[in-house]
Design a protein around this motif. Structure first.
Motif, PDB file in Angstrom:
ATOM      1  N   PRO A 508       0.793  -1.240   0.000  1.00  0.00           N
ATOM      2  CA  PRO A 508       0.000   0.000   0.000  1.00  0.00           C
ATOM      3  C   PRO A 508       0.816   1.276   0.000  1.00  0.00           C
ATOM      4  O   PRO A 508       0.263   2.373  -0.106  1.00  0.00           O
ATOM      5  CB  PRO A 508      -0.809  -0.116   1.296  1.00  0.00           C
ATOM      6  CG  PRO A 508       0.049  -0.952   2.195  1.00  0.00           C
ATOM      7  CD  PRO A 508       0.741  -1.934   1.309  1.00  0.00           C
ATOM      8  N   GLY A 509       2.127   1.200   0.143  1.00  0.00           N
ATOM      9  CA  GLY A 509       2.956   2.394   0.128  1.00  0.00           C
ATOM     10  C   GLY A 509       3.262   2.926   1.518  1.00  0.00           C
ATOM     11  O   GLY A 509       2.622   2.566   2.503  1.00  0.00           O
ATOM     12  N   VAL A 510       4.260   3.800   1.592  1.00  0.00           N
ATOM     13  CA  VAL A 510       4.666   4.419   2.857  1.00  0.00           C
ATOM     14  C   VAL A 510       3.705   5.558   3.179  1.00  0.00           C
ATOM     15  O   VAL A 510       3.377   6.353   2.302  1.00  0.00           O
ATOM     16  CB  VAL A 510       6.111   4.951   2.753  1.00  0.00           C
ATOM     17  CG1 VAL A 510       6.531   5.639   4.051  1.00  0.00           C
ATOM     18  CG2 VAL A 510       7.070   3.832   2.411  1.00  0.00           C
ATOM     19  N   PRO A 511       3.212   5.665   4.426  1.00  0.00           N
ATOM     20  CA  PRO A 511       2.327   6.785   4.792  1.00  0.00           C
ATOM     21  C   PRO A 511       2.969   8.127   4.463  1.00  0.00           C
ATOM     22  O   PRO A 511       4.175   8.306   4.649  1.00  0.00           O
ATOM     23  CB  PRO A 511       2.128   6.606   6.301  1.00  0.00           C
ATOM     24  CG  PRO A 511       2.356   5.150   6.536  1.00  0.00           C
ATOM     25  CD  PRO A 511       3.410   4.726   5.550  1.00  0.00           C
ATOM     26  N   ARG A 515       7.215   9.854   4.848  1.00  0.00           N
ATOM     27  CA  ARG A 515       8.091   9.777   3.666  1.00  0.00           C
ATOM     28  C   ARG A 515       9.325  10.659   3.777  1.00  0.00           C
ATOM     29  O   ARG A 515      10.421  10.247   3.411  1.00  0.00           O
ATOM     30  CB  ARG A 515       7.290  10.145   2.415  1.00  0.00           C
ATOM     31  CG  ARG A 515       6.234   9.108   2.084  1.00  0.00           C
ATOM     32  CD  ARG A 515       5.326   9.558   0.937  1.00  0.00           C
ATOM     33  NE  ARG A 515       4.192   8.635   0.789  1.00  0.00           N
ATOM     34  CZ  ARG A 515       3.171   8.845  -0.013  1.00  0.00           C
ATOM     35  NH1 ARG A 515       3.126   9.952  -0.745  1.00  0.00           N
ATOM     36  NH2 ARG A 515       2.184   7.967  -0.093  1.00  0.00           N
ATOM     37  N   GLU A 516       9.145  11.888   4.251  1.00  0.00           N
ATOM     38  CA  GLU A 516      10.277  12.815   4.315  1.00  0.00           C
ATOM     39  C   GLU A 516      11.280  12.421   5.397  1.00  0.00           C
ATOM     40  O   GLU A 516      12.434  12.822   5.353  1.00  0.00           O
ATOM     41  CB  GLU A 516       9.769  14.242   4.562  1.00  0.00           C
ATOM     42  CG  GLU A 516       8.893  14.805   3.444  1.00  0.00           C
ATOM     43  CD  GLU A 516       9.658  14.958   2.154  1.00  0.00           C
ATOM     44  OE1 GLU A 516      10.868  15.243   2.225  1.00  0.00           O
ATOM     45  OE2 GLU A 516       9.056  14.777   1.071  1.00  0.00           O
ATOM     46  N   ARG A 517      10.835  11.639   6.398  1.00  0.00           N
ATOM     47  CA  ARG A 517      11.712  11.308   7.537  1.00  0.00           C
ATOM     48  C   ARG A 517      11.938   9.805   7.644  1.00  0.00           C
ATOM     49  O   ARG A 517      12.221   9.288   8.713  1.00  0.00           O
ATOM     50  CB  ARG A 517      11.076  11.833   8.819  1.00  0.00           C
ATOM     51  CG  ARG A 517      10.807  13.327   8.813  1.00  0.00           C
ATOM     52  CD  ARG A 517      10.064  13.773  10.068  1.00  0.00           C
ATOM     53  NE  ARG A 517       8.709  13.259  10.097  1.00  0.00           N
ATOM     54  CZ  ARG A 517       8.125  12.714  11.164  1.00  0.00           C
ATOM     55  NH1 ARG A 517       8.797  12.598  12.289  1.00  0.00           N
ATOM     56  NH2 ARG A 517       6.880  12.279  11.105  1.00  0.00           N
ATOM     57  N   SER A 521      15.995   7.849  12.960  1.00  0.00           N
ATOM     58  CA  SER A 521      15.967   6.853  14.034  1.00  0.00           C
ATOM     59  C   SER A 521      14.643   6.910  14.776  1.00  0.00           C
ATOM     60  O   SER A 521      14.030   7.976  14.908  1.00  0.00           O
ATOM     61  CB  SER A 521      17.106   7.097  15.026  1.00  0.00           C
ATOM     62  OG  SER A 521      18.353   7.049  14.369  1.00  0.00           O
ATOM     63  N   PHE A 522      14.180   5.744  15.228  1.00  0.00           N
ATOM     64  CA  PHE A 522      12.970   5.587  16.053  1.00  0.00           C
ATOM     65  C   PHE A 522      11.702   5.973  15.286  1.00  0.00           C
ATOM     66  O   PHE A 522      10.678   6.237  15.891  1.00  0.00           O
ATOM     67  CB  PHE A 522      13.051   6.400  17.349  1.00  0.00           C
ATOM     68  CG  PHE A 522      14.263   6.089  18.163  1.00  0.00           C
ATOM     69  CD1 PHE A 522      14.393   4.860  18.796  1.00  0.00           C
ATOM     70  CD2 PHE A 522      15.288   7.013  18.278  1.00  0.00           C
ATOM     71  CE1 PHE A 522      15.512   4.568  19.556  1.00  0.00           C
ATOM     72  CE2 PHE A 522      16.414   6.727  19.032  1.00  0.00           C
ATOM     73  CZ  PHE A 522      16.528   5.494  19.669  1.00  0.00           C
ATOM     74  N   LEU A 523      11.769   6.031  13.957  1.00  0.00           N
ATOM     75  CA  LEU A 523      10.588   6.325  13.157  1.00  0.00           C
ATOM     76  C   LEU A 523      10.067   5.025  12.575  1.00  0.00           C
ATOM     77  O   LEU A 523      10.765   4.354  11.817  1.00  0.00           O
ATOM     78  CB  LEU A 523      10.940   7.302  12.030  1.00  0.00           C
ATOM     79  CG  LEU A 523       9.755   7.798  11.198  1.00  0.00           C
ATOM     80  CD1 LEU A 523       8.895   8.742  12.030  1.00  0.00           C
ATOM     81  CD2 LEU A 523      10.244   8.500   9.940  1.00  0.00           C
ATOM     82  N   SER A 524       8.852   4.639  12.953  1.00  0.00           N
ATOM     83  CA  SER A 524       8.294   3.376  12.491  1.00  0.00           C
ATOM     84  C   SER A 524       6.808   3.534  12.227  1.00  0.00           C
ATOM     85  O   SER A 524       6.104   4.251  12.926  1.00  0.00           O
ATOM     86  CB  SER A 524       8.514   2.268  13.531  1.00  0.00           C
ATOM     87  OG  SER A 524       7.911   1.051  13.117  1.00  0.00           O
ATOM     88  N   GLY A 525       6.341   2.851  11.190  1.00  0.00           N
ATOM     89  CA  GLY A 525       4.926   2.843  10.889  1.00  0.00           C
ATOM     90  C   GLY A 525       4.199   1.665  11.486  1.00  0.00           C
ATOM     91  O   GLY A 525       2.992   1.517  11.328  1.00  0.00           O
ATOM     92  N   LEU A 534      15.875   1.154   9.054  1.00  0.00           N
ATOM     93  CA  LEU A 534      16.290   1.982   7.932  1.00  0.00           C
ATOM     94  C   LEU A 534      17.381   2.974   8.326  1.00  0.00           C
ATOM     95  O   LEU A 534      18.245   3.300   7.513  1.00  0.00           O
ATOM     96  CB  LEU A 534      15.073   2.740   7.376  1.00  0.00           C
ATOM     97  CG  LEU A 534      14.055   1.877   6.615  1.00  0.00           C
ATOM     98  CD1 LEU A 534      12.860   2.718   6.184  1.00  0.00           C
ATOM     99  CD2 LEU A 534      14.700   1.225   5.402  1.00  0.00           C
ATOM    100  N   ALA A 535      17.336   3.450   9.577  1.00  0.00           N
ATOM    101  CA  ALA A 535      18.385   4.367  10.036  1.00  0.00           C
ATOM    102  C   ALA A 535      19.743   3.665  10.046  1.00  0.00           C
ATOM    103  O   ALA A 535      20.758   4.225   9.612  1.00  0.00           O
ATOM    104  CB  ALA A 535      18.042   4.896  11.424  1.00  0.00           C
ATOM    105  N   ILE A 536      19.771   2.423  10.542  1.00  0.00           N
ATOM    106  CA  ILE A 536      21.018   1.649  10.554  1.00  0.00           C
ATOM    107  C   ILE A 536      21.455   1.331   9.129  1.00  0.00           C
ATOM    108  O   ILE A 536      22.644   1.402   8.786  1.00  0.00           O
ATOM    109  CB  ILE A 536      20.832   0.354  11.386  1.00  0.00           C
ATOM    110  CG1 ILE A 536      20.630   0.709  12.860  1.00  0.00           C
ATOM    111  CG2 ILE A 536      22.020  -0.574  11.211  1.00  0.00           C
ATOM    112  CD1 ILE A 536      20.281  -0.475  13.725  1.00  0.00           C
ATOM    113  N   SER A 537      20.484   0.984   8.271  1.00  0.00           N
ATOM    114  CA  SER A 537      20.805   0.678   6.878  1.00  0.00           C
ATOM    115  C   SER A 537      21.468   1.876   6.199  1.00  0.00           C
ATOM    116  O   SER A 537      22.451   1.724   5.467  1.00  0.00           O
ATOM    117  CB  SER A 537      19.537   0.281   6.122  1.00  0.00           C
ATOM    118  OG  SER A 537      18.976  -0.901   6.653  1.00  0.00           O
ATOM    119  N   LYS A 538      20.938   3.064   6.442  1.00  0.00           N
ATOM    120  CA  LYS A 538      21.528   4.254   5.831  1.00  0.00           C
ATOM    121  C   LYS A 538      22.947   4.490   6.350  1.00  0.00           C
ATOM    122  O   LYS A 538      23.843   4.852   5.578  1.00  0.00           O
ATOM    123  CB  LYS A 538      20.653   5.477   6.123  1.00  0.00           C
ATOM    124  CG  LYS A 538      21.170   6.746   5.451  1.00  0.00           C
ATOM    125  CD  LYS A 538      20.201   7.902   5.603  1.00  0.00           C
ATOM    126  CE  LYS A 538      20.719   9.118   4.833  1.00  0.00           C
ATOM    127  NZ  LYS A 538      19.789  10.261   4.908  1.00  0.00           N
TER     128      LYS A 538
END
Length: 567
Positions: A508-511, A515-517, A521-525, A534-538
């Motif tokens: 369904p896509g990212v809310p 998207r901008e953030r 870190s600590f941002l989860s849907g 994703l923060a660690i991946s980056k």
């Protein structure tokens, strides 16, 4: 023919006219009383006062006695008619028989004779007083002098009433500006501030619509941010190039720009609204912050209007207060971001300490597991899938040891040896690790390798961790099943050769709010998510001199991509 009025009657009339300053504050009411005095003293059958409209420069009827006309029926250019002639030349005029005078413009069929006197303020005509009679030769030269005398006194009275009205209007405007300043000072959200500026500006000056445009970051385009009309906010979206509109001139020159007749110009903004609302005139006022234009405040009227100095100054004040409020909002946002960053750093510090404790507790049982696994005789024949599985288990145990070691040595100076790997093989092995998870969740997992070998210098475990994070995120986005495509390819669009990995799903896509953030870190849907994947991946991709990004997302699916320099 009427006899001339006695001197006493004229003096009484002058006295009654002069008293109007203290008896009323309404200039129109005063003019009506003055007309009645003129009709009574001069024995006229009708009378009128026409004032010059500063926007159209036409003479328009303001008040009448004995006439059935109004300003919508009577509008004369200067020089046209007896009234226009008097206004143009600034001299009184007596016409004994109007139908013999080519200047006369019929207003009432019964009128036979007419007198007119100019209303002069500082030597300039602002209107004309007319008295009429149903009889020819009804007025004398002495009557004309009396009319001029009474008109001078009437003009003085009305001018003072106009001045009093202006002073009261200015006092009201100052009070309104003070209230608006207090209102804007209490707001922090930029959208609320812009809506308030347009709403209050429209109330402050009688205009049909007010709008605010702000410059984008590269200062080449104007984005419409807020529009307010007589019935409230207007949903209207527009983006303009500075070179497309006269509004851009106000931005570039940092000066107000006025357009009296929008439909007759080649103005390219607000076209639909200009046509539907019948907008006619525009005043564009630049919003200047720290000696630099950041936007423009526009006022639109639905009648042709010449903006006077008071109106221009009023809107300049509104634009200045708006600039301060916008700047305060931006500063507040920066402070809020700094506070949020400090809070996040505190959480990261706590997380680091906790991670070190956990890593310390994991290291001992992990060592036991490694020793026991190494002691097992698991020498499977070539072609047996379990042989590959034992190799993967061994690699993962080693990877866990490295992770524990990195956590425990975090902050210490260390050199980590990378090795050369084929990006195709590296990603394919990672995809194999989640094949069972894909089957369990009903996801069709497809791997597409590059046509050629793509050698990268990388830490194998870390790159596999990035691929796992992205693939598992795609699984979580499709709890009812779907399709995930993992593609390895060479990036042909870069000067520096790179290999790229593309992970696409049909979820369904990212809310929109995330998207901008997405890489913070600590941002989860997800309620159960940690917000660190994703923060660690980056961080990992950045340490490999690569780039990771959200390419696209929407109802049809999401695509992430990361690239690594080729060795």
């Amino acid at each position: 023919m009427n006899s001339a009025p006695p001197e006493r009657s004229v003096i009484d009339s002058l006295y009654r006219i002069s008293r109007l300053v203290s008896e009323t504050e309404d200039a129109r009411e005063a003019l009506e009383t003055i007309l009645q005095e003129l009709v009574d003293v001069l024995g006229a059958s009708s009378a009128s006062v026409a004032l010059t409209n500063p926007d159209t420069n036409l003479l328009e009827i303001e008040v009448t006695r004995g006439l059935s006309i109004n300003n919508s029926q009577f509008a004369l250019p200067l020089g046209i008619g007896i009234t226009g002639w008097v206004a143009l030349h600034g001299r009184p005029l007596l016409v004994p028989e109007v139908h013999k005078d080519p200047r006369y413009v019929p207003v009432k069929a019964s009128i036979q004779s007419e007198m007119a006197a100019p209303m002069l303020v500082d030597g300039s005509p602002v209107g004309v007083v007319n008295v009429d009679s149903d009889r020819p030769n009804a007025f004398t030269e002495r009557d004309l002098k009396l009319l001029s005398l009474l008109t001078i006194e009437a003009t003085s009275v009305v001018s003072r009433l106009w001045l009093i009205r202006q002073l009261k209007d200015k006092a009201h405007q100052l009070q309104t500006l003070l209230r608006i300043g207090q209102l804007l000072g209490g707001k922090r959200e930029l959208k609320d501030i812009l809506n308030s500026i347009t709403r209050e500006s429209r109330k402050l000056m009688p205009c049909r619509i007010c709008a605010i445009y702000l410059l984008n970051e590269d200062r080449t385009r104007l984005q419409l941010e807020a529009v307010s009309g007589t019935e409230g906010p207007i949903d209207y979206q527009e983006e303009l190039s500075l070179s497309e509109t006269a509004v851009g001139v106000a931005i570039d020159r940092r000066k107000q720009v006025a357009i009296q007749n929008l439909p007759q110009t080649e103005e390219h903004h607000f076209i639909e609204l200009t046509q539907s609302a019948g907008l006619s005139s525009l005043l564009a006022t630049p919003i200047i912050c720290e000696n630099q234009s950041i936007g423009v405040l526009n006022a639109y009227t639905d009648d042709p209007h010449r903006f006077n100095n008071d109106e221009r100054q009023l809107f300049s004040s509104m634009a200045s207060m708006g600039a301060v409020a916008i700047q305060n909002s931006q500063l507040y946002a920066r402070v809020f971001q700094s506070e949020e960053s400090l809070r996040k750093n505190e959480r990261l510090t706590t997380l680091g300490l906790l991670s070190a404790e956990i890593a310390h507790e994991i290291r001992n049982p992990l060592t036991v597991i490694k020793l026991l696994f190494d002691s097992l005789t698991l020498d499977f024949a070539e072609g047996d899938p379990r042989r590959k599985d034992t190799q993967v288990i061994t690699e993962k145990i080693i990877q866990l040891e490295e992770i524990v070691g990195r956590v425990l040595s975090f902050g210490k100076s260390r050199t980590e040896m990378h090795a050369l790997y084929d990006l195709n093989t590296l990603v394919e092995e990672t995809v194999l690790l989640v094949r069972l998870k894909a089957e369990q969740t009903g996801v069709d997992l497809v791997f597409q390798s590059a046509e050629q070998s793509l050698r990268v210098e990388a830490h194998k475990g870390q790159i596999q961790q990035v691929v796992l994070n992205l693939v598992l995120n795609a699984f979580h986005a499709m709890p009812d099943g779907g399709k995930v495509i993992v593609t390895v390819a060479k990036d042909e669009n870069l000067d520096t050769p790179k290999g790229k990995v593309i992970i696409s799903d049909n979820g369904p896509g990212v809310p929109a709010a995330l998207r901008e953030r997405i890489f913070q870190s600590f941002l989860s849907g997800r309620p159960e998510g940690s917000g660190l994947g994703l923060a660690i991946s980056k961080q990992i991709i950045n340490s490999h001199r690569g780039k990771i990004e959200l390419v696209e997302t929407g109802p049809q699916g999401t695509t992430f991509q990361f690239s690594l320099p080729l060795a």
